[in-house]
Design a protein around this motif. Structure first.
Motif, PDB file in Angstrom:
ATOM      1  N   CYS A 190       0.932  -1.177  -0.049  1.00 24.82           N
ATOM      2  CA  CYS A 190       0.073  -0.034  -0.094  1.00 24.82           C
ATOM      3  C   CYS A 190       0.918   1.333   0.131  1.00 24.82           C
ATOM      4  N   LEU A 191       0.570   2.038  -0.979  1.00 22.48           N
ATOM      5  CA  LEU A 191       1.116   3.356  -0.934  1.00 22.48           C
ATOM      6  C   LEU A 191       0.376   4.474  -0.006  1.00 22.48           C
ATOM      7  N   VAL A 192       1.263   5.080   1.108  1.00 23.06           N
ATOM      8  CA  VAL A 192       0.653   5.954   1.778  1.00 23.06           C
ATOM      9  C   VAL A 192       1.013   7.394   1.517  1.00 23.06           C
ATOM     10  N   ALA A 193       0.079   8.002   0.807  1.00 25.12           N
ATOM     11  CA  ALA A 193       0.359   9.446   0.332  1.00 25.12           C
ATOM     12  C   ALA A 193       0.272  10.451   1.351  1.00 25.12           C
ATOM     13  N   GLU A 218      -1.179   9.375 -13.859  1.00 21.26           N
ATOM     14  CA  GLU A 218      -0.667   7.948 -14.017  1.00 21.26           C
ATOM     15  C   GLU A 218      -1.408   7.096 -13.338  1.00 21.26           C
ATOM     16  N   LYS A 219      -2.693   6.903 -13.369  1.00 21.58           N
ATOM     17  CA  LYS A 219      -3.429   6.075 -12.823  1.00 21.58           C
ATOM     18  C   LYS A 219      -3.076   4.230 -12.939  1.00 21.58           C
ATOM     19  N   SER A 220      -2.933   4.136 -14.152  1.00 20.91           N
ATOM     20  CA  SER A 220      -2.646   2.716 -14.447  1.00 20.91           C
ATOM     21  C   SER A 220      -1.262   2.307 -13.807  1.00 20.91           C
ATOM     22  N   TYR A 221      -0.212   3.252 -13.765  1.00 23.39           N
ATOM     23  CA  TYR A 221       1.007   2.745 -12.912  1.00 23.39           C
ATOM     24  C   TYR A 221       0.826   2.367 -11.447  1.00 23.39           C
ATOM     25  N   TYR A 222       0.007   3.450 -10.850  1.00 26.57           N
ATOM     26  CA  TYR A 222      -0.289   2.954  -9.094  1.00 26.57           C
ATOM     27  C   TYR A 222      -1.325   2.007  -9.228  1.00 26.57           C
ATOM     28  N   GLN A 223      -2.195   1.682 -10.191  1.00 30.45           N
ATOM     29  CA  GLN A 223      -3.121   0.371  -9.938  1.00 30.45           C
ATOM     30  C   GLN A 223      -2.231  -0.934 -10.226  1.00 30.45           C
ATOM     31  N   THR A 224      -1.012  -0.646 -11.035  1.00 35.63           N
ATOM     32  CA  THR A 224      -0.183  -1.938 -11.444  1.00 35.63           C
ATOM     33  C   THR A 224       0.406  -2.229 -10.205  1.00 35.63           C
ATOM     34  N   PHE A 225       1.206  -1.191  -9.583  1.00 34.39           N
ATOM     35  CA  PHE A 225       2.293  -1.540  -8.581  1.00 34.39           C
ATOM     36  C   PHE A 225       2.020  -1.405  -7.154  1.00 34.39           C
ATOM     37  N   TYR A 226       0.594  -0.833  -7.062  1.00 33.79           N
ATOM     38  CA  TYR A 226       0.195  -1.015  -5.431  1.00 33.79           C
ATOM     39  C   TYR A 226      -1.334  -1.515  -5.530  1.00 33.79           C
ATOM     40  N   GLU A 261      -3.189  -0.738  -2.847  1.00 35.87           N
ATOM     41  CA  GLU A 261      -3.979   0.181  -2.555  1.00 35.87           C
ATOM     42  C   GLU A 261      -3.213   1.687  -2.301  1.00 35.87           C
ATOM     43  N   ILE A 262      -4.177   2.732  -2.294  1.00 33.46           N
ATOM     44  CA  ILE A 262      -3.431   4.114  -2.011  1.00 33.46           C
ATOM     45  C   ILE A 262      -4.302   4.764  -1.009  1.00 33.46           C
ATOM     46  N   LEU A 263      -3.572   4.828   0.116  1.00 33.66           N
ATOM     47  CA  LEU A 263      -4.260   5.393   1.301  1.00 33.66           C
ATOM     48  C   LEU A 263      -3.682   6.897   1.551  1.00 33.66           C
ATOM     49  N   LEU A 264      -4.820   7.461   2.026  1.00 34.79           N
ATOM     50  CA  LEU A 264      -4.582   9.069   2.431  1.00 34.79           C
ATOM     51  C   LEU A 264      -5.118   9.241   3.757  1.00 34.79           C
ATOM     52  N   PRO A 265      -4.335   8.979   4.735  1.00 32.93           N
ATOM     53  CA  PRO A 265      -5.098   8.979   6.124  1.00 32.93           C
ATOM     54  C   PRO A 265      -5.811  10.398   6.477  1.00 32.93           C
ATOM     55  N   GLU A 266      -6.960  10.351   7.033  1.00 36.24           N
ATOM     56  CA  GLU A 266      -7.543  11.319   7.563  1.00 36.24           C
ATOM     57  C   GLU A 266      -6.829  12.405   8.219  1.00 36.24           C
ATOM     58  N   GLU A 267      -5.982  12.030   8.983  1.00 33.51           N
ATOM     59  CA  GLU A 267      -5.136  12.909   9.811  1.00 33.51           C
ATOM     60  C   GLU A 267      -4.292  13.749   9.010  1.00 33.51           C
ATOM     61  N   VAL A 268      -4.038  13.376   7.762  1.00 28.35           N
ATOM     62  CA  VAL A 268      -3.240  14.091   7.030  1.00 28.35           C
ATOM     63  C   VAL A 268      -3.766  14.923   5.800  1.00 28.35           C
ATOM     64  N   GLU A 269      -4.967  14.361   5.491  1.00 28.04           N
ATOM     65  CA  GLU A 269      -5.750  15.029   4.311  1.00 28.04           C
ATOM     66  C   GLU A 269      -5.604  16.490   4.391  1.00 28.04           C
ATOM     67  N   TYR A 270      -5.810  17.187   5.365  1.00 23.14           N
ATOM     68  CA  TYR A 270      -6.012  18.830   5.485  1.00 23.14           C
ATOM     69  C   TYR A 270      -4.880  19.423   5.953  1.00 23.14           C
TER      70      TYR A 270
END
Length: 170
Positions: A80-83, A93-101, A103-112
């Motif tokens: 999982c990539l944690v953004a 680059e959606k296909s790259y991320y879907q191929t290599f990970y 899941e992509i996570l963006l924690p709520e605590e980081v979002e804003y």
């Protein structure tokens, strides 16, 4: 964040994170990463690897996890990539991320969070959700070192594969 939750009655799932300097300095670090991860999956059948996706160390760790997934299809291994922030790059680059990970996570605590603080906050979030850290820390400054120190404070077990690390980080 369904991959990070452990359900009652389910087999145990280990969460491993990575922390390392952006540049690598040892020629054999890729082999050290591979050996450390192979040792981990010898004893665990379900492992989630959280990767911040910044720098060469994170790239090497992601490559090693992808190879492990191919070599051990019988294991439940997730990468999982944690953004730290949303980026248009995820769309372009959606296909790259879907191929290599997985899941992509963006924690709520980081979002804003203001972008200059987002990486530190993301790294702390990863430590807070970790059972283990694989690190390449060979000097006592920078963001990777701060993440390492935070993991120590949180009593997260750390495998530091940097040559001579025990000497320089005392």
């Amino acid at each position: 964040y369904f991959v990070l939750r452990r359900r009652i009655g389910e087999e145990r799932m280990i969460t491993c994170i990575f922390a390392g300097h952006r540049q690598r300095y040892e020629p054999n670090i890729g082999e050290k990463v591979k050996k450390a991860l192979e040792k981990l999956i010898e004893t665990e059948s379900r492992v989630v690897f959280l990767n911040g996706g910044m720098g060469r160390f994170d790239e090497m760790c992601a490559e090693a996890v992808r190879k492990l997934k191919e070599q051990h299809p019988e294991k439940d291994i997730r990468l999982c990539l944690v953004a730290a922030h949303l980026s248009n790059q995820f769309n372009t680059e959606k296909s790259y991320y879907q191929t290599f990970y997985d899941e992509i996570l963006l924690p709520e605590e980081v979002e804003y969070t203001y972008y200059k603080a987002a990486i530190t906050k993301r790294n702390r979030w990863m430590v807070d959700h970790a059972d283990l850290m694989l690190a390449y820390i060979d000097h006592d400054y920078g963001g990777a070192y701060q993440t390492y120190r935070y993991a120590q404070k949180k009593s997260v077990p750390i495998i530091n594969i940097a040559e001579g690390a025990t000497v320089c980080l005392k």
